[in-house]
Scaffold this motif. Structure first.
Motif, PDB file in Angstrom:
ATOM      1  N   TRP A  40       0.833  -1.205   0.000  1.00 24.19           N
ATOM      2  CA  TRP A  40       0.000   0.000   0.000  1.00 24.19           C
ATOM      3  C   TRP A  40       0.864   1.249   0.000  1.00 24.19           C
ATOM      4  O   TRP A  40       1.924   1.275   0.623  1.00 24.19           O
ATOM      5  N   THR A  41       0.374   2.304  -0.673  1.00 22.18           N
ATOM      6  CA  THR A  41       1.017   3.614  -0.541  1.00 22.18           C
ATOM      7  C   THR A  41       0.347   4.361   0.607  1.00 22.18           C
ATOM      8  O   THR A  41      -0.809   4.079   0.966  1.00 22.18           O
TER       9      THR A  41
ATOM     10  N   ALA B  93      -0.674   7.352   0.468  1.00 23.71           N
ATOM     11  CA  ALA B  93      -1.802   8.110  -0.099  1.00 23.71           C
ATOM     12  C   ALA B  93      -3.059   7.248  -0.180  1.00 23.71           C
ATOM     13  O   ALA B  93      -4.170   7.731   0.098  1.00 23.71           O
ATOM     14  N   GLU B  94      -2.909   5.967  -0.558  1.00 19.75           N
ATOM     15  CA  GLU B  94      -4.064   5.059  -0.623  1.00 19.75           C
ATOM     16  C   GLU B  94      -4.715   4.924   0.753  1.00 19.75           C
ATOM     17  O   GLU B  94      -5.947   4.978   0.882  1.00 19.75           O
ATOM     18  N   ILE B  95      -3.898   4.766   1.759  1.00 21.97           N
ATOM     19  CA  ILE B  95      -4.431   4.558   3.109  1.00 21.97           C
ATOM     20  C   ILE B  95      -5.101   5.834   3.621  1.00 21.97           C
ATOM     21  O   ILE B  95      -6.175   5.788   4.232  1.00 21.97           O
TER      22      ILE B  95
ATOM     23  N   GLN C  44      -6.553   8.096   1.864  1.00 20.70           N
ATOM     24  CA  GLN C  44      -7.822   8.263   1.150  1.00 20.70           C
ATOM     25  C   GLN C  44      -8.898   7.335   1.699  1.00 20.70           C
ATOM     26  O   GLN C  44     -10.063   7.718   1.846  1.00 20.70           O
ATOM     27  N   LEU C  45      -8.520   6.085   2.022  1.00 21.83           N
ATOM     28  CA  LEU C  45      -9.490   5.099   2.500  1.00 21.83           C
ATOM     29  C   LEU C  45      -9.901   5.336   3.955  1.00 21.83           C
ATOM     30  O   LEU C  45     -11.028   5.015   4.352  1.00 21.83           O
TER      31      LEU C  45
ATOM     32  N   GLN D 245       6.103   2.041  -1.651  1.00 25.62           N
ATOM     33  CA  GLN D 245       5.115   1.075  -1.176  1.00 25.62           C
ATOM     34  C   GLN D 245       5.397   0.685   0.281  1.00 25.62           C
ATOM     35  O   GLN D 245       6.518   0.812   0.774  1.00 25.62           O
TER      36      GLN D 245
ATOM     37  N   LEU E  75      -9.481  -2.077   4.046  1.00 23.09           N
ATOM     38  CA  LEU E  75      -8.373  -2.387   3.141  1.00 23.09           C
ATOM     39  C   LEU E  75      -8.566  -3.752   2.485  1.00 23.09           C
ATOM     40  O   LEU E  75      -8.235  -3.929   1.298  1.00 23.09           O
TER      41      LEU E  75
ATOM     42  N   VAL F  49     -10.850  -3.467  -0.524  1.00 25.90           N
ATOM     43  CA  VAL F  49     -10.154  -2.902  -1.683  1.00 25.90           C
ATOM     44  C   VAL F  49      -9.227  -3.937  -2.305  1.00 25.90           C
ATOM     45  O   VAL F  49      -9.138  -4.071  -3.535  1.00 25.90           O
ATOM     46  N   ARG F  50      -8.552  -4.682  -1.455  1.00 32.08           N
ATOM     47  CA  ARG F  50      -7.592  -5.666  -1.971  1.00 32.08           C
ATOM     48  C   ARG F  50      -8.287  -6.762  -2.769  1.00 32.08           C
ATOM     49  O   ARG F  50      -7.707  -7.296  -3.732  1.00 32.08           O
TER      50      ARG F  50
ATOM     51  N   ARG G 284      -8.289  -6.336  -6.449  1.00 32.41           N
ATOM     52  CA  ARG G 284      -7.030  -6.451  -7.188  1.00 32.41           C
ATOM     53  C   ARG G 284      -6.927  -7.844  -7.820  1.00 32.41           C
ATOM     54  O   ARG G 284      -7.508  -8.803  -7.315  1.00 32.41           O
TER      55      ARG G 284
END
Length: 400
Positions: free
Chosen positions: A18-19, A21-23, A25-26, A69, A103, A106-107, A110
């Protein structure tokens, strides 16, 4: 046992990393009462060591696939994380759990990683040993049941009943069924050695003779397929196979012990459990074959050193005479399992003189319960100390 690959999209770790920024945002919601107006992301990132620039060190990422990451790693206890943000334990536990759920959702979107669905006889043998030994030491029936299920799985799916040989692997099908390929792969040395060790551990934990009988059959097959009659020790694969260019013997215990190391102790235990002196001699020849390595670099073969020590000190034979389901028998067995005794074999025998153990070891017929009570005999080379019926006395005798 099977293994799930950690990468997808042909990029290392893509499914799992995860970045920052992703975390953010979530998990953007501000947590009421948290120090400094912290968000769920702040708490989650602190607890799992997430950094803006990523938390993977360059030396761990030689191809630069994980730049920026983060691998989620628990860096602090829940108590420390709660103290950092001025929250109580229950609240922080809830925040971390709900964040993980978000999370995970979201995963799931993928591309999933490749699933390696093979199940190996060797690895399942190691697992069998673990469940049997820990189950016996803790008196945990659930673990012993798992060990028995593992043994039944091996016999059902990785044992060729027609050819009387081990198979190397089987596979999980699309509907969770167990499948086999058209031309099954024959078992290698480690498949036999690890499964034999597991079966011996299971026999000592449960005293179910069927597992000792199968271990004996597998060891005979292993001797037939892999033994080096000239140099001693076992080849890793069948030396008569024309497709094998090099006849190798592994001489190092790594993440998995060398199959020769495991076999040394298997042979020694089987010689004591079945009375076959041929296996004692074979154990000595195996150790002699690796003697130079053992002298020069013993740290390379710690499991074989264990076998050498067992041979040197002689295994104790602990024989308990009594009814298998009786309480006094169970108390003596529990006493044995409660102690760390690396150089021993355990046998529980009843009055059935026509049974497998009595036929293999006629000397057992001379050992009788005292006054109708379960009785323990502690022997070396079947020369026995005075019998005892009390667990405390047995404990004292075993610790001498």
């Amino acid at each position: 046992m099977r293994r799930e690959q950690m990468h997808s999209e042909k990029k290392e770790g893509a499914f799992c990393v995860w970045t920052a920024a992703e975390i953010r945002q979530l998990l953007s919601e501000i947590v009421e009462g948290a120090t400094g107006g912290a968000t769920q992301a702040d708490i989650f990132m602190h607890h799992y060591g997430v950094k803006e620039q990523g938390n993977v060190e360059p030396e761990q990422d030689p191809h630069g696939e994980l730049l920026g990451q983060n691998v989620l790693i628990v860096r602090y206890s829940v108590e420390l994380t709660a103290a950092q943000f001025g929250l109580d334990l229950e609240r922080v536990t809830e925040i971390l759990a709900s964040s993980r759920t978000k999370l995970a959702e979201v995963r799931r979107a993928r591309p999933p990683p490749h699933l390696d669905s093979k199940m190996l006889a060797s690895w399942n043998g190691l697992m069998l040993s673990g469940f049997a030994r820990v189950g016996a030491a803790l008196g945990d029936k659930a673990l012993l049941k798992r060990a028995e299920e593992a043994a039944h799985f091996l016999k059902r799916h990785l044992w060729d009943e027609g050819d009387r040989r081990m198979l190397h692997s089987c596979y999980r099908g699309e509907e969770m069924e167990v499948e086999q390929i058209e031309s099954p792969i024959a078992g290698f040395l480690d498949d036999y050695a690890y499964v034999v060790a597991g079966l011996l551990d299971l026999f000592e934990a449960t005293q179910a003779v069927e597992w000792l009988q199968w271990a004996e059959e597998l060891q005979l097959k292993q001797d037939q397929l892999f033994w080096d009659d000239q140099g001693g020790g076992y080849f890793c694969s069948d030396p008569s196979d024309p497709t094998v260019l090099l006849k190798l013997k592994q001489d190092q215990d790594g993440a998995e012990p060398s199959a020769n190391s495991v076999s040394a102790l298997n042979l020694l235990r089987l010689s004591q459990l079945t009375g076959k002196q041929d296996w004692m001699e074979r154990c000595q020849r195996l150790l002699a074959a690796f003697s130079d390595r053992l002298v020069r670099v013993p740290i390379a073969l710690p499991d074989m050193v264990r076998g050498l020590m067992a041979l040197h000190y002689s295994l104790k034979q602990i024989v308990i005479c009594g009814q298998p389901d009786a309480e006094d028998t169970a108390n003596l067995i529990a006493c044995v399992h409660s102690l760390f005794l690396p150089h021993k074999v355990l046998l529980v025998v009843d009055s059935d003189t026509d049974g497998f153990l009595h036929l293999r070891l006629p000397v057992l017929s001379s050992l009788r319960p005292l006054e109708g009570r379960a009785t323990a005999f502690v022997c070396q080379n079947f020369s026995c100390a005075l019998p005892v019926t009390c667990p405390q006395e047995l404990r004292r005798l075993l610790l001498e």
